[in-house]
Write a protein that holds these residues in place. Structure first.
Motif, mmCIF file in Angstrom:
data_model
loop_
_atom_site.group_PDB
_atom_site.id
_atom_site.type_symbol
_atom_site.label_atom_id
_atom_site.label_comp_id
_atom_site.label_asym_id
_atom_site.label_seq_id
_atom_site.Cartn_x
_atom_site.Cartn_y
_atom_site.Cartn_z
ATOM 1 N N ALA A 1 12.825 -2.209 -0.127
ATOM 2 C CA ALA A 1 13.192 -0.785 -0.076
ATOM 3 C C ALA A 1 14.166 -0.465 1.055
ATOM 4 O O ALA A 1 15.112 0.315 0.859
ATOM 5 C CB ALA A 1 11.935 0.076 0.047
ATOM 6 N N GLN B 1 7.595 2.746 -8.687
ATOM 7 C CA GLN B 1 8.320 2.061 -7.622
ATOM 8 C C GLN B 1 9.425 1.179 -8.217
ATOM 9 O O GLN B 1 9.276 0.644 -9.309
ATOM 10 C CB GLN B 1 7.357 1.192 -6.808
ATOM 11 C CG GLN B 1 6.323 1.984 -6.037
ATOM 12 C CD GLN B 1 6.961 2.908 -5.008
ATOM 13 O OE1 GLN B 1 7.845 2.529 -4.256
ATOM 14 N NE2 GLN B 1 6.524 4.167 -5.006
ATOM 15 N N ASP C 1 11.226 -2.207 -8.266
ATOM 16 C CA ASP C 1 10.915 -3.589 -7.893
ATOM 17 C C ASP C 1 11.932 -4.523 -8.544
ATOM 18 O O ASP C 1 11.660 -5.163 -9.552
ATOM 19 C CB ASP C 1 9.483 -3.942 -8.319
ATOM 20 C CG ASP C 1 9.070 -5.330 -7.854
ATOM 21 O OD1 ASP C 1 9.797 -5.936 -7.025
ATOM 22 O OD2 ASP C 1 8.038 -5.818 -8.343
ATOM 23 N N GLY D 1 17.421 3.194 -6.827
ATOM 24 C CA GLY D 1 16.249 4.034 -6.623
ATOM 25 C C GLY D 1 16.445 5.217 -5.700
ATOM 26 O O GLY D 1 15.469 5.790 -5.207
#
Length: 157
Positions: A10, A3, A5, A75
């Motif tokens: 998100a 993930q 972070d 991301g």
């Protein structure tokens, strides 16, 4: 997959990445148009415009990499196909070979479109304290505003 972070949630990262994807599409579309005009410009301003357009498309080619890498750092995958760019870009494609003066006008419009797209993302990045994106947008705005001014100057009598 790990993930992301980085201190930005998100949903906000997605919103910023979506905006940057539009900026990437505009930048790539403007790159193609500028390169196309570089190849096809004619007339008394040929040498000046040929060299100016080359400088501009070279800078745009470097910019697409920076924008795509920022999307990845957030991301998300960066768009990279002509069909994706056609859907995301606010800059219309030019398929004819316009006269030099019209080329300049179309490139001014393209530079200004990139500015509007960059500005539309800035508030979201700023609110999220996304300094790297805000910095990228500021740099892009400075360059595109200056380039639009320089191109507009060629049209003055």
């Amino acid at each position: 997959m790990m993930q992301v972070d980085i201190g930005i949630d998100a949903d906000t990262r997605k919103e910023i990445a979506d905006g940057l994807s539009r900026l990437l599409a505009d930048t790539y579309t403007l790159y193609l148009k500028t390169h196309y005009f570089h190849w096809n410009v004619t007339g008394p301003m040929f040498q000046t415009l040929h060299l100016m357009f080359e400088t501009q498309y070279t800078e745009l080619a470097l910019a697409v990499d920076l924008i795509a890498e920022r999307i990845r750092a957030l991301g998300f995958p960066a768009p990279g196909s002509y069909s994706q760019y056609a859907q995301l870009s606010s800059i219309p494609e030019t398929t004819s070979v316009p006269k030099a003066t019209e080329m300049i006008k179309l490139l001014v419009e393209g530079q200004e479109a990139v500015c509007r797209t960059a500005r539309s993302i800035y508030a979201i990045a700023d609110k999220a304290s996304d300094e790297p994106t805000a910095d990228l947008l500021t740099q892009r705005l400075q360059l595109h505003e200056k380039t639009a001014w320089m191109l507009r100057s060629l049209l003055e009598q």
